[in-house]
Motif scaffolding. Structure first.
Motif, short mmCIF file in Angstrom:
data_model
loop_
_atom_site.label_atom_id
_atom_site.label_comp_id
_atom_site.label_asym_id
_atom_site.label_seq_id
_atom_site.Cartn_x
_atom_site.Cartn_y
_atom_site.Cartn_z
N UNK A 37 -108.79 49.29 2.46
CA UNK A 37 -108.07 48.08 2.87
C UNK A 37 -106.97 48.34 3.88
N UNK A 38 -106.30 49.46 3.76
CA UNK A 38 -105.24 49.87 4.68
C UNK A 38 -105.41 51.36 4.94
N UNK A 39 -104.91 51.83 6.07
CA UNK A 39 -104.97 53.26 6.38
C UNK A 39 -103.81 53.95 5.69
N UNK A 40 -104.11 54.99 4.92
CA UNK A 40 -103.08 55.77 4.25
C UNK A 40 -102.20 56.45 5.29
N UNK A 41 -100.88 56.49 5.02
CA UNK A 41 -99.93 57.17 5.91
C UNK A 41 -99.08 58.13 5.09
N UNK A 42 -98.48 59.09 5.75
CA UNK A 42 -97.65 60.08 5.05
C UNK A 42 -96.37 59.47 4.50
N UNK A 43 -95.75 58.62 5.29
CA UNK A 43 -94.53 57.93 4.87
C UNK A 43 -94.28 56.78 5.84
N UNK B 214 -98.30 48.67 11.67
CA UNK B 214 -98.49 47.24 11.44
C UNK B 214 -99.30 46.93 10.20
N UNK B 215 -100.11 45.88 10.28
CA UNK B 215 -100.87 45.42 9.13
C UNK B 215 -101.93 46.42 8.68
N UNK B 216 -102.37 47.32 9.56
CA UNK B 216 -103.39 48.30 9.18
C UNK B 216 -102.83 49.44 8.35
N UNK B 217 -101.52 49.70 8.46
CA UNK B 217 -100.90 50.82 7.75
C UNK B 217 -100.59 50.46 6.30
N UNK B 218 -100.80 51.40 5.43
CA UNK B 218 -100.46 51.20 4.01
C UNK B 218 -98.97 51.50 3.85
N UNK C 206 -91.94 56.45 7.83
CA UNK C 206 -91.40 57.00 9.07
C UNK C 206 -92.39 57.94 9.77
N UNK C 207 -93.35 58.46 9.04
CA UNK C 207 -94.38 59.34 9.62
C UNK C 207 -95.72 58.68 9.36
N UNK C 208 -96.20 57.94 10.34
CA UNK C 208 -97.37 57.09 10.17
C UNK C 208 -98.69 57.80 10.46
N UNK C 209 -98.67 59.14 10.38
CA UNK C 209 -99.91 59.89 10.50
C UNK C 209 -100.68 59.84 9.18
N UNK C 210 -101.98 59.91 9.28
CA UNK C 210 -102.82 59.97 8.08
C UNK C 210 -102.50 61.27 7.33
N UNK C 211 -102.52 61.28 6.00
CA UNK C 211 -102.20 62.50 5.25
C UNK C 211 -103.09 63.70 5.59
N UNK C 212 -104.32 63.46 5.99
CA UNK C 212 -105.24 64.58 6.27
C UNK C 212 -105.36 64.92 7.76
N UNK C 213 -104.97 63.99 8.63
CA UNK C 213 -105.21 64.17 10.07
C UNK C 213 -103.93 63.96 10.85
N UNK C 214 -103.55 64.98 11.61
CA UNK C 214 -102.33 64.88 12.42
C UNK C 214 -102.46 63.93 13.59
N UNK C 215 -103.69 63.69 14.07
CA UNK C 215 -103.87 62.89 15.27
C UNK C 215 -104.33 61.45 15.00
N UNK C 216 -104.25 60.99 13.76
CA UNK C 216 -104.57 59.59 13.45
C UNK C 216 -103.31 58.92 12.92
N UNK C 217 -102.82 57.94 13.66
CA UNK C 217 -101.63 57.19 13.26
C UNK C 217 -102.02 55.74 13.03
N UNK C 218 -101.26 55.07 12.20
CA UNK C 218 -101.51 53.67 11.92
C UNK C 218 -100.18 52.94 11.91
#
Length: 134
Positions: A9-15, A31-35, A17-29
Motif C-alpha cells: 500500500x505504501x513504500x517502506x522508508x527508513x525514517x 508524499x502519499x506513496x511513502x509509509x 527524514x531518510x526516505x530511502x527504502x530499508x533495503x535499497x539505497x537508491x529508491x526513495x519515496x
C-alpha cells in the motif's frame, strides 16, 4: 509497489527524514506513496519531497540542504460556504518534529485565524509557483 517488494500500500522508508527504502539505497519515496506516520496532505507531501531532495543531494556529495520540518498549522472554517475572509475559524497545530508529537489547539473562533490561513496559502502559492496575488 507490492509486486516489486517495496511495501504494501505504501513504500517502506527508513525514517521520516531518510526516505530511502530499508533495503535499497537508491529508491526513495515521498508524499502519499511513502509509509510515513503522518497524515496524508499536500504540506507533508511537499516537506517529504524536500527531505528526499536533501538525501539525493547528500548522495551526490553536495552539502547544500533545503530547510525542512514536519510541523504544521491547520484551520477549520465555520460557516464559510462562500470562501469569504469575513468568516471565523479555529486553529490547531501539530509539531511532528518532537516525540511524542505535540498538538495544540485554540477552540475559540477568531476572524484573525481566517486571515492567517489566507496569508499562509498566499505565501505557499508564491513559494511553490511564484504566484503572487494582487
Amino acid at each position: 509497489m507490492e509486486e516489486a517488494g517495496l511495501g504494501k500500500g505504501f513504500i517502506d522508508v527508513r525514517s521520516p527524514q531518510d526516505l530511502r527504502h530499508p533495503k535499497y539505497d537508491d529508491i526513495l519515496s515521498a508524499g502519499d506513496a511513502a509509509k510515513l506516520p503522518f497524515p496524508k496532505n499536500q504540506e507533508i507531501a511537499f516537506e517529504s519531497a524536500m527531505f528526499a531532495s536533501n538525501k539525493i543531494m547528500e548522495m551526490e556529495g553536495l552539502t547544500e540542504k533545503l530547510p525542512v520540518q514536519y510541523a504544521f498549522v491547520g484551520w477549520a472554517y465555520m460557516g464559510n460556504l462562500e470562501g469569504k475572509l469575513e468568516s471565523w475559524s479555529l486553529q490547531f497545530q501539530l509539531d511532528l518534529t518532537v516525540q511524542p508529537p505535540k498538538p495544540t489547539k485554540d477552540p475559540q473562533l477568531k476572524r484573525d485565524y481566517t486571515l492567517q490561513k489566507d496569508r499562509w496559502e498566499q505565501a505557499y502559492l508564491e513559494k511553490l509557483f511564484g504566484y503572487k496575488a494582487v
